[in-house]
Design an enzyme around this catalytic site. Sequence first.
Site, PDB file in Angstrom:
ATOM      1  N   ASP A   1      15.254   2.703  13.733  1.00 10.69           N
ATOM      2  CA  ASP A   1      14.784   1.792  12.895  1.00 10.69           C
ATOM      3  C   ASP A   1      14.717   2.771  11.487  1.00 10.69           C
ATOM      4  O   ASP A   1      14.037   3.545  11.380  1.00 10.69           O
ATOM      5  CB  ASP A   1      13.435   1.357  13.593  1.00 10.69           C
ATOM      6  CG  ASP A   1      13.263  -0.079  12.724  1.00 10.69           C
ATOM      7  OD1 ASP A   1      14.295  -0.829  12.128  1.00 10.69           O
ATOM      8  OD2 ASP A   1      12.129  -0.506  12.171  1.00 10.69           O
TER       9      ASP A   1
ATOM     10  N   HIS B   1      10.647  -4.856   0.563  1.00 11.24           N
ATOM     11  CA  HIS B   1       9.839  -4.642   1.470  1.00 11.24           C
ATOM     12  C   HIS B   1       9.083  -3.313   1.584  1.00 11.24           C
ATOM     13  O   HIS B   1       7.728  -3.108   1.799  1.00 11.24           O
ATOM     14  CB  HIS B   1      10.597  -4.463   3.110  1.00 11.24           C
ATOM     15  CG  HIS B   1       9.721  -4.234   4.334  1.00 11.24           C
ATOM     16  ND1 HIS B   1       8.784  -5.097   4.748  1.00 11.24           N
ATOM     17  CD2 HIS B   1       9.631  -3.116   5.002  1.00 11.24           C
ATOM     18  CE1 HIS B   1       8.318  -4.557   6.154  1.00 11.24           C
ATOM     19  NE2 HIS B   1       8.737  -3.325   6.083  1.00 11.24           N
TER      20      HIS B   1
ATOM     21  N   ARG C   1      -1.197   1.493   1.012  1.00 13.07           N
ATOM     22  CA  ARG C   1      -1.567   2.833   0.235  1.00 13.07           C
ATOM     23  C   ARG C   1      -1.971   2.326  -1.213  1.00 13.07           C
ATOM     24  O   ARG C   1      -2.380   3.362  -1.783  1.00 13.07           O
ATOM     25  CB  ARG C   1      -0.289   3.854   0.438  1.00 13.07           C
ATOM     26  CG  ARG C   1       0.098   4.284   1.866  1.00 13.07           C
ATOM     27  CD  ARG C   1       0.827   5.569   1.558  1.00 13.07           C
ATOM     28  NE  ARG C   1       2.178   4.849   1.274  1.00 13.07           N
ATOM     29  CZ  ARG C   1       3.152   4.343   2.142  1.00 13.07           C
ATOM     30  NH1 ARG C   1       2.682   4.657   3.204  1.00 13.07           N
ATOM     31  NH2 ARG C   1       4.286   3.720   1.699  1.00 13.07           N
TER      32      ARG C   1
ATOM     33  N   GLU D   1       9.879  -8.620  11.972  1.00 17.13           N
ATOM     34  CA  GLU D   1      10.433  -8.037  10.918  1.00 17.13           C
ATOM     35  C   GLU D   1      11.954  -8.588  11.135  1.00 17.13           C
ATOM     36  O   GLU D   1      12.751  -8.443  11.791  1.00 17.13           O
ATOM     37  CB  GLU D   1      10.681  -6.311  11.099  1.00 17.13           C
ATOM     38  CG  GLU D   1       9.081  -5.979  10.579  1.00 17.13           C
ATOM     39  CD  GLU D   1       9.177  -4.370  10.426  1.00 17.13           C
ATOM     40  OE1 GLU D   1       9.935  -3.842  10.851  1.00 17.13           O
ATOM     41  OE2 GLU D   1       8.196  -3.988   9.755  1.00 17.13           O
TER      42      GLU D   1
ATOM     43  N   GLU E   1      15.721  -8.271  10.206  1.00 19.15           N
ATOM     44  CA  GLU E   1      16.374  -6.947   9.995  1.00 19.15           C
ATOM     45  C   GLU E   1      17.902  -7.430  10.625  1.00 19.15           C
ATOM     46  O   GLU E   1      18.191  -8.348  11.608  1.00 19.15           O
ATOM     47  CB  GLU E   1      16.079  -5.894  10.808  1.00 19.15           C
ATOM     48  CG  GLU E   1      14.564  -5.211  10.475  1.00 19.15           C
ATOM     49  CD  GLU E   1      14.344  -4.075  10.873  1.00 19.15           C
ATOM     50  OE1 GLU E   1      15.353  -3.142  11.095  1.00 19.15           O
ATOM     51  OE2 GLU E   1      13.132  -3.786  11.088  1.00 19.15           O
TER      52      GLU E   1
ATOM     53  N   ASP F   1      12.303  -6.899  14.710  1.00 20.35           N
ATOM     54  CA  ASP F   1      11.702  -5.634  15.054  1.00 20.35           C
ATOM     55  C   ASP F   1      10.020  -6.152  15.133  1.00 20.35           C
ATOM     56  O   ASP F   1       9.389  -5.690  14.295  1.00 20.35           O
ATOM     57  CB  ASP F   1      11.766  -4.737  14.075  1.00 20.35           C
ATOM     58  CG  ASP F   1      10.957  -3.324  14.501  1.00 20.35           C
ATOM     59  OD1 ASP F   1      10.888  -3.007  15.562  1.00 20.35           O
ATOM     60  OD2 ASP F   1      10.812  -2.767  13.028  1.00 20.35           O
TER      61      ASP F   1
ATOM     62  N   ARG G   1       0.753  -5.091  13.596  1.00 23.55           N
ATOM     63  CA  ARG G   1       0.388  -4.417  12.227  1.00 23.55           C
ATOM     64  C   ARG G   1      -1.086  -3.761  12.442  1.00 23.55           C
ATOM     65  O   ARG G   1      -1.231  -2.864  11.555  1.00 23.55           O
ATOM     66  CB  ARG G   1       0.191  -5.705  11.005  1.00 23.55           C
ATOM     67  CG  ARG G   1       1.601  -6.146  10.731  1.00 23.55           C
ATOM     68  CD  ARG G   1       2.576  -5.400  10.446  1.00 23.55           C
ATOM     69  NE  ARG G   1       3.876  -5.800   9.988  1.00 23.55           N
ATOM     70  CZ  ARG G   1       4.914  -5.470   9.881  1.00 23.55           C
ATOM     71  NH1 ARG G   1       5.112  -4.128  10.171  1.00 23.55           N
ATOM     72  NH2 ARG G   1       6.075  -6.066   9.613  1.00 23.55           N
TER      73      ARG G   1
ATOM     74  N   GLN H   1      -0.321  -0.525  14.060  1.00 28.63           N
ATOM     75  CA  GLN H   1       0.395   0.392  13.248  1.00 28.63           C
ATOM     76  C   GLN H   1      -0.502   1.042  12.023  1.00 28.63           C
ATOM     77  O   GLN H   1      -0.369   2.162  11.940  1.00 28.63           O
ATOM     78  CB  GLN H   1       1.436  -0.540  12.439  1.00 28.63           C
ATOM     79  CG  GLN H   1       2.285   0.321  11.453  1.00 28.63           C
ATOM     80  CD  GLN H   1       3.630  -0.806  10.935  1.00 28.63           C
ATOM     81  OE1 GLN H   1       3.308  -1.886  11.133  1.00 28.63           O
ATOM     82  NE2 GLN H   1       4.282  -0.228  10.115  1.00 28.63           N
TER      83      GLN H   1
ATOM     84  N   TYR I   1       0.068   5.131  12.388  1.00 28.17           N
ATOM     85  CA  TYR I   1       1.270   5.474  11.925  1.00 28.17           C
ATOM     86  C   TYR I   1       1.303   6.669  11.090  1.00 28.17           C
ATOM     87  O   TYR I   1       2.493   7.331  10.944  1.00 28.17           O
ATOM     88  CB  TYR I   1       1.807   4.218  10.772  1.00 28.17           C
ATOM     89  CG  TYR I   1       1.155   4.577   9.396  1.00 28.17           C
ATOM     90  CD1 TYR I   1       2.192   4.974   8.409  1.00 28.17           C
ATOM     91  CD2 TYR I   1       0.245   3.846   8.998  1.00 28.17           C
ATOM     92  CE1 TYR I   1       1.779   4.827   7.171  1.00 28.17           C
ATOM     93  CE2 TYR I   1      -0.277   4.095   7.689  1.00 28.17           C
ATOM     94  CZ  TYR I   1       0.409   4.407   6.902  1.00 28.17           C
ATOM     95  OH  TYR I   1       0.190   4.486   5.147  1.00 28.17           O
TER      96      TYR I   1
ATOM     97  N   LYS J   1       5.442  -0.938  17.667  1.00 29.72           N
ATOM     98  CA  LYS J   1       6.633  -1.271  17.535  1.00 29.72           C
ATOM     99  C   LYS J   1       7.517  -1.055  18.891  1.00 29.72           C
ATOM    100  O   LYS J   1       8.635  -1.557  18.970  1.00 29.72           O
ATOM    101  CB  LYS J   1       7.816  -0.525  16.348  1.00 29.72           C
ATOM    102  CG  LYS J   1       7.021  -1.357  15.003  1.00 29.72           C
ATOM    103  CD  LYS J   1       7.792  -0.478  14.068  1.00 29.72           C
ATOM    104  CE  LYS J   1       7.140  -0.911  12.632  1.00 29.72           C
ATOM    105  NZ  LYS J   1       7.760  -2.138  12.116  1.00 29.72           N
TER     106      LYS J   1
ATOM    107  N   THR K   1      11.771  -5.301  20.903  1.00 31.50           N
ATOM    108  CA  THR K   1      12.926  -5.672  19.910  1.00 31.50           C
ATOM    109  C   THR K   1      13.805  -6.469  20.409  1.00 31.50           C
ATOM    110  O   THR K   1      14.360  -6.319  21.268  1.00 31.50           O
ATOM    111  CB  THR K   1      13.520  -4.180  19.464  1.00 31.50           C
ATOM    112  OG1 THR K   1      12.392  -3.223  19.039  1.00 31.50           O
ATOM    113  CG2 THR K   1      14.507  -4.383  18.262  1.00 31.50           C
TER     114      THR K   1
ATOM    115  N   THR L   1      13.355  -3.964   7.408  1.00 30.88           N
ATOM    116  CA  THR L   1      13.045  -5.423   6.884  1.00 30.88           C
ATOM    117  C   THR L   1      13.701  -5.784   5.663  1.00 30.88           C
ATOM    118  O   THR L   1      13.626  -5.188   4.773  1.00 30.88           O
ATOM    119  CB  THR L   1      11.499  -5.658   6.641  1.00 30.88           C
ATOM    120  OG1 THR L   1      10.831  -5.000   7.888  1.00 30.88           O
ATOM    121  CG2 THR L   1      11.326  -6.951   6.781  1.00 30.88           C
TER     122      THR L   1
ATOM    123  N   GLU M   1       3.912  -9.579   4.746  1.00 30.78           N
ATOM    124  CA  GLU M   1       4.460  -9.705   3.208  1.00 30.78           C
ATOM    125  C   GLU M   1       4.191 -11.240   2.765  1.00 30.78           C
ATOM    126  O   GLU M   1       3.503 -11.588   1.637  1.00 30.78           O
ATOM    127  CB  GLU M   1       5.953  -9.436   2.833  1.00 30.78           C
ATOM    128  CG  GLU M   1       6.028  -7.868   3.203  1.00 30.78           C
ATOM    129  CD  GLU M   1       7.628  -7.625   3.170  1.00 30.78           C
ATOM    130  OE1 GLU M   1       7.989  -7.377   2.204  1.00 30.78           O
ATOM    131  OE2 GLU M   1       8.150  -7.509   4.451  1.00 30.78           O
TER     132      GLU M   1
HETATM  133 CA    CA Z   1      11.511  -2.181  11.311  1.00 22.86          CA
END
Ligand code: CA
Length: 427
Positions: free
Chosen positions: A132, A139, A148, A205, A207, A239, A243, A246, A250, A259, A263, A356, A370
């Site tokens: 991925d 995104h 962040r 997501e 994609e 995907d 969250r 994650q 992560y 994830k 999928t 994404t 988002e």
């Molecule tokens: Ca992804």
Amino acid sequence: MSGVHLLSWIESANHPAGHFPLANLPYGVFSRQGEASRCGVALGDMVVDLAALEAAGLLGLDGPPVFDQPALNDFMARGREAWEAARSRLTALFAATGDPLLREDPGLRAKVILPVASVVMHLPFKVAGYTDFYSGRHHAENVGTMFRGSDNALPPNWLSLPIGYNGRASTVVVGGTQIRRPWGQIKPSGADLPVFAPSRRLDIELELGAVVGTPSQMGVPISVAEAAETIFGYVLLNDWSARDIQAWEYQPLGPFQAKAFATSISPWVVTAAALAPFRVDTPPRERELLPYLDEPGPMLYDIDLEVLMQPTGAEHPTVISRTNYREMYYSAPQQLAHHASSGCRMETGDLLGSGTISGATRESRGSLLELSWGGKEPLTLSTGESRSFIEDGDTMTLTGWAQGDGYRIGFGACVGTMLPALERKDI
Ligand code: CA
């Protein structure tokens, strides 16, 4: 340039808004009750049984049969010459003014041409590996800002390379498969330590997945131009992402359980050949790329994409996002060339998620994270219900098409309905 609307004697293939005209011929794997799974192509609202065509000697491919199997891998491994031969043979057999061999043989027609409503679709190819990427700039900036802060939104390497991680092939499923809400470690806001609980911030997501046809050799990198030659086609790819899991897990190695649980990909693989008339350039480079990532020509595609959301009991879905694949910063051939740049062997059936696909506006964002800005700005659906993330029973659908002059090269749909988390008494 938008290609040509080739007319077929299969009438339903000639509808201007249909996804599967003769110029498309996407490949999939299907079965009918009590019969073995085998390969087919979609044409209008019919499926062409390629195993039957091959057995009748009408495809004219060299070598042993490749379509009487529950996966496209053997055909994909044959390479571009075989793909082109099959495409041109199928085009001749089904063109309105083409070869009458099949058109004028009612017995054979009945064996080869099946209503799509009478078949069940399966995973179209054996997924060798799933990688991925994170190549959508809007995104990456949106998520980076939320996770962040806006000062560190785009990681320092982002403008130099297509960031990726190795995902799970074992849980790539065909669209239509129901998805189970995952459990995981979640650190509630304000808490010092995590709890183990069902995800409450479950997301999609949007994609596109590139499907590798021909393999590369271990130890030998491939150029972007070579990479483009080895890509068999593209699928819609969802995907699924938890969250809350994650956010805690992560760093430093990227997403893992957030994830790994599922999928989804669309049942039909749209070939690079069908998409060729819709090629577009990647956006201007903000930082010059190293030469091994240079593109010899336009390698993105102009593909309109939509995300739809439908709660249980709702009569109609709500379109919650509209965007386009041309928003990507890196193309699939660039991602593939980067993937093999260390000498990593790429295999038939490798699946590369684009990352994404979000546009610049709120309405064009490709994930709920988002769209609802981390849950702070919930969406209102046509039913009046509001959503920040996916609730149990919600059905998420991805769809997309390249718009030609009076026809579409469509991907069909990639659908998934969310089941409640398993009840666990062991924790
Ligand atoms: Ca992804």
